[in-house]
Design a protein around this motif. Structure first.
Motif, short mmCIF file in Angstrom:
data_model
loop_
_atom_site.label_atom_id
_atom_site.label_comp_id
_atom_site.label_asym_id
_atom_site.label_seq_id
_atom_site.Cartn_x
_atom_site.Cartn_y
_atom_site.Cartn_z
N SER A 210 20.19 15.47 36.30
CA SER A 210 20.25 16.64 35.42
C SER A 210 20.81 16.27 34.06
O SER A 210 20.29 16.68 33.02
CB SER A 210 21.14 17.72 36.03
OG SER A 210 20.61 18.12 37.25
N MET A 211 21.89 15.46 34.10
CA MET A 211 22.50 15.08 32.81
C MET A 211 21.51 14.26 31.98
O MET A 211 21.39 14.47 30.77
CB MET A 211 23.76 14.25 33.05
CG MET A 211 24.85 14.98 33.80
SD MET A 211 25.31 16.53 33.01
CE MET A 211 25.60 17.55 34.44
N PHE B 15 22.15 11.34 42.51
CA PHE B 15 20.83 11.45 41.86
C PHE B 15 20.68 12.80 41.17
O PHE B 15 20.23 12.88 40.02
CB PHE B 15 19.72 11.27 42.90
CG PHE B 15 18.38 11.67 42.41
CD1 PHE B 15 17.71 10.89 41.46
CD2 PHE B 15 17.76 12.83 42.88
CE1 PHE B 15 16.47 11.26 41.00
CE2 PHE B 15 16.52 13.19 42.41
CZ PHE B 15 15.87 12.41 41.47
N PHE B 16 21.08 13.84 41.84
CA PHE B 16 20.83 15.19 41.29
C PHE B 16 21.68 15.46 40.06
O PHE B 16 21.19 15.92 39.04
CB PHE B 16 21.07 16.24 42.38
CG PHE B 16 20.22 16.01 43.57
CD1 PHE B 16 18.85 16.24 43.50
CD2 PHE B 16 20.74 15.52 44.76
CE1 PHE B 16 18.04 16.02 44.61
CE2 PHE B 16 19.94 15.29 45.85
CZ PHE B 16 18.59 15.54 45.77
N VAL B 17 22.98 15.13 40.18
CA VAL B 17 23.87 15.42 39.05
C VAL B 17 23.50 14.55 37.86
O VAL B 17 23.27 15.06 36.74
CB VAL B 17 25.33 15.20 39.45
CG1 VAL B 17 26.23 15.35 38.24
CG2 VAL B 17 25.73 16.19 40.52
N TRP B 18 23.38 13.25 38.08
CA TRP B 18 23.09 12.38 36.93
C TRP B 18 21.68 12.58 36.43
O TRP B 18 21.41 12.46 35.24
CB TRP B 18 23.36 10.92 37.28
CG TRP B 18 24.83 10.70 37.44
CD1 TRP B 18 25.49 10.41 38.58
CD2 TRP B 18 25.82 10.83 36.41
NE1 TRP B 18 26.83 10.34 38.36
CE2 TRP B 18 27.07 10.59 37.03
CE3 TRP B 18 25.80 11.13 35.05
CZ2 TRP B 18 28.27 10.64 36.34
CZ3 TRP B 18 26.98 11.16 34.36
CH2 TRP B 18 28.20 10.92 34.99
N ASP C 228 30.93 8.36 40.58
CA ASP C 228 30.28 8.64 41.85
C ASP C 228 30.35 10.13 42.18
O ASP C 228 31.42 10.71 42.22
CB ASP C 228 30.98 7.82 42.94
CG ASP C 228 30.25 7.96 44.25
OD1 ASP C 228 29.04 8.27 44.21
OD2 ASP C 228 30.89 7.76 45.30
N MET C 229 29.19 10.74 42.38
CA MET C 229 29.17 12.17 42.71
C MET C 229 28.85 12.33 44.19
O MET C 229 28.12 13.24 44.59
CB MET C 229 28.12 12.89 41.86
CG MET C 229 28.47 12.95 40.40
SD MET C 229 29.86 14.02 40.09
CE MET C 229 30.34 13.49 38.46
N GLY C 230 29.28 11.40 45.00
CA GLY C 230 29.02 11.48 46.43
C GLY C 230 27.53 11.38 46.69
O GLY C 230 26.81 10.63 46.03
N TYR D 150 25.43 13.41 45.91
CA TYR D 150 24.67 14.14 44.89
C TYR D 150 24.42 13.33 43.64
O TYR D 150 23.98 13.86 42.63
CB TYR D 150 25.39 15.44 44.52
CG TYR D 150 25.66 16.32 45.70
CD1 TYR D 150 24.61 16.76 46.50
CD2 TYR D 150 26.96 16.69 46.03
CE1 TYR D 150 24.86 17.56 47.60
CE2 TYR D 150 27.20 17.49 47.12
CZ TYR D 150 26.15 17.92 47.90
OH TYR D 150 26.39 18.72 48.99
#
Lengths: 220, 207, 52, 251
Positions: C17-18, C12-15, C6-8, C10
């Motif tokens: 990008s990955m 959608f944005f972090v995953w 869980d990136m809080g 964020y």
């Protein structure tokens, strides 16, 4: 002597086919009519975008004529006449660029105030608009010879030419349109104009060499 | 006339990575004529373009004796290819004037119209090149040869599009040039007369 | 485990990008090998043609 | 010293280049994959969240290495373009044309991840700031190099020479674009690693470590991809040479 005869011939050829000269201007007029139609005719909106639009139109209308600088000569074989005559190739390129400027750049400069009036450009900016175009249109022609030489024996090189030439013209657009914009905002455009002049000097020295190299490779 | 000797040694041209013809050798001296023959697509034009400096060899190449100076050789040669080098929207006179001046020759109007008259274009001085027939366009480009006075003539299919009198005239013209110490390298796929007359005859073959 | 992923807010944005990174590299890797394969076929066919 | 000279000469000839780099491919790919896996796990789970940006800064671990690569690869293209144009070295042509697609890919990746980073940070996917704009123009440069090459597909040698010319022009042009766009406007945050350790510089080793690992991983992957393509390029353009057919008789 060779420089002048090539220049003279190209101007004459363009003059005989007058559509080459007035078509870019008609094109400009057509596009500029679309802006109020699409944006609304409010003088304030148009005034805001005027510096950029006048400049971009000048750029695009010269861009559409670049393709043929060397292509026509390549196709009818007259390119061989001056490349094999012992004439220095960079000098020939400068002559071609000068002729292109006289037949498309100069009409665009003369026509620019008309476009500017239609877009309600503030009166204070006219002088700097003309000056920036005067410095920049030769740059278009000079850099255009490079693009034109690169694609001269391609059938549909127009799109490729735009891709090749756009990164080269981006700085010119930034400084040129920037100078006009600064003036309308009441700032001094000296910095922009100086950089524009720098671009001119740089393209005058490098573009003929690059275009000559491209012609050489194309004829190998 | 200039007395450079043209050497073509073991030269091959390519198209799309494949060699077009078997290696060609030729030594062409002033006062000689060489004819290149071959079927369509055998690479005659490509070979001539490479010799003229508008193309390149993939194998072998050309050099010049005594001083291997390509530029000075180019100064003494003139090439007329498939595209004739006439600007469609210029008059005959203007076309000829440009060709002369770009080659560093000063001319007056009288000389230019004499040049046109020699190729049978008398009275066409102010016609646009565009309005001429195919044969007349050919004549217009051939008029450059007489005016420019170069030693080496490189002609790509010079007889095509010319009528009988035109062919005869060109034939005489080339013979005269050869006898005066000029040299000619030309392609002609089916002109028996010129094939017999040639000092060097090159039949291009599949590699 | 799920809390680690869980990136809080964020996520959608972090995953995203990955995922983009992985996707682009995969596209490159696949196109690389397909080109090579195609080329090998071509050269082998050419050899058969010239030998026979 | 002699060994280096000999190596240099061998790398200049297509057959030995093909033979030597053949041994490098697998190690490079494995190294790239391992480093990527390590770098991403480290970056995503073990690096502490940023005190300002929270978890969103983790996009940096792919964005920044990709941005570095996009410029690094263009530099390689420009330099090999000069070598290819001046000395007509076939291997340089191969390196140049093999670098272009992977460079364009990294540039596109930089732009896309930049957009995904921009949305949570600035509230917008796209902003015409200096770096994004010049990165976009860089993409045009890549497209130009590849475009001119594919336009002359009937004559690969000429295509490569013209592409080299375009690459060289782009190399000269790049600083001008950079400068002019910067002059135009700039609201982007400062460079991620600043030697002076300014406000935006990353000082924390646990954040820096995954970044450097990812930078290495992308470099190795680039090398793998580039060499792989360069080898294919040489095979394709030298099809009628004997060394190519020998490669396939042995297999």
């Amino acid at each position: 002597m060779r420089f002048w005869i090539l220049l003279q011939r190209d101007v004459l050829v363009a003059w005989r086919k007058k559509s080459n000269i007035y078509q870019p201007l008609v094109f400009q007029l057509l596009i500029v009519t679309m802006f109020p139609l699409g944006l609304g005719a409010g003088a304030q909106t148009l005034q805001k975008i005027a510096p950029a639009v006048v400049w971009i139109l000048a750029l695009i209308s010269t861009l559409i004529t670049l393709e043929n600088i060397f292509k026509d000569d390549y196709e009818d074989g007259s390119l061989a006449l001056y490349t094999l005559s012992g004439m220095s190739l960079p000098v020939a390129v400068i002559a071609k660029a000068a002729a292109h400027w006289l037949t498309t750049g100069l009409p665009v400069i003369i026509f620019a105030p008309v476009i500017a009036v239609l877009l309600h450009l503030p009166a204070s900016a006219y002088g700097i608009l003309m000056l920036s175009l005067l410095i920049a249109t030769p740059i278009f022609s000079l850099l255009g010879t490079v693009g034109s030489a690169l694609i001269m024996n391609l059938k549909n090189g127009g799109m490729l030419l735009s891709v090749l030439i756009m990164p080269l013209l981006a700085p010119v657009l930034i400084f040129g349109a920037g100078a006009v914009l600064e003036t309308t905002l009441g700032n001094t455009p000296v910095g922009h104009i100086t950089l524009l002049a720098g671009c001119f000097v740089l393209s005058l020295t490098l573009a003929p060499l690059a275009a000559a190299a491209a012609i050489k490779v194309n004829l190998e | 006339m200039q007395s450079t000797i043209l050497h073509i040694s073991h030269a091959q041209c390519q198209k799309g990575g494949e060699p077009l013809f078997a290696p060609v050798d030729l030594v062409l001296q002033p006062g000689e004529m060489a004819v290149v023959a071959g079927n369509n697509g055998s690479g005659k034009t490509t070979l001539l373009e490479a010799v003229a400096g508008l193309g390149s060899f993939c194998q072998g190449g050309i050099h010049f004796a005594p001083d291997n100076n390509r530029d000075s050789w180019l100064q003494h040669s003139h090439y007329i290819g498939h595209s004739l080098g006439n600007k469609a929207s210029l008059t005959c006179l203007e076309n000829l004037h440009f060709a002369a001046t770009i080659n560093g020759i000063r001319t007056n109007e009288q000389q230019l119209s004499d040049g046109l008259a020699q190729v049978g274009l008398h009275g066409y001085e102010y016609h646009y090149a565009n309005d001429l027939s195919a044969g007349q366009k050919k004549r217009l480009s051939l008029s450059r040869l007489l005016l420019l006075n170069k030693t080496f003539w490189l002609l790509d299919e010079p007889f095509v599009n010319l009528d009988q009198t035109g062919c005869d005239w060109l034939f005489d013209c080339i013979s005269k040039h050869i006898s005066q110490g000029g040299a000619a390298l030309l392609t002609a796929h089916d002109n028996k007369r010129i094939h017999q007359q040639a000092d060097h005859f090159i039949q291009l073959q599949r590699p | 485990m799920l809390t680690m992923l869980d990136m809080g807010k964020y996520n959608f944005f972090v995953w995203g990008s990955m995922a983009l990174f992985a996707l682009m590299m995969a596209v490159d890797l696949i196109s690389l090998h397909r080109q090579k394969k195609q080329l090998k076929r071509q050269i082998k066919a050419r050899q058969r043609r010239t030998q026979s | 010293m002699n060994k280096i000279v000999k190596f240099y000469h061998e790398m200049g000839s297509p057959p030995s280049f093909y033979r030597i780099t053949g041994h490098w491919l697998k190690p490079l790919l494995i190294l790239a994959l391992l480093l990527t896996v390590y770098g991403l796990i480290d970056g995503l789970f073990f690096a502490p969240p940023d005190y300002q940006q929270g978890d969103s800064y983790r996009i940096m671990f792919v964005h920044v290495p990709a941005a570095w690569m996009s410029m690094f690869i263009y530099f390689i293209i420009g330099v090999s373009g000069i070598i290819a144009f001046v000395w007509r070295m076939k291997v340089a042509e191969a390196v140049m044309m093999a670098s272009a697609p992977i460079g364009a890919l990294f540039t596109a990746l930089t732009l896309l991840t930049g957009m995904l980073w921009g949305k949570p940070m600035w509230g917008t996917y796209w902003d015409w700031d200096a770096r994004m704009t010049s990165e976009l123009i860089l993409l045009f440069l890549y497209i130009g190099v590849m475009g001119i090459y594919s336009a002359y597909d009937d004559d690969p040698r000429k295509a490569a020479r013209l592409a080299a010319l375009v690459a060289i022009i782009g190399l000269i042009n790049l600083p001008i674009i950079r400068y002019s766009v910067e002059w135009w406007t700039s609201i982007h945050q400062g460079a991620s690693i600043s030697i002076m350790g300014g406000n935006s510089g990353i000082k924390e080793w646990s954040m820096l470590r995954p970044l450097l690992v990812m930078a290495l991983a992308t470099k190795f992957y680039y090398l793998y991809s580039m060499l792989h393509r360069a080898r294919s390029y040489l095979l394709r353009t030298e099809q009628n040479k004997s060394w190519v057919s020998k490669q396939f008789i042995e297999n």
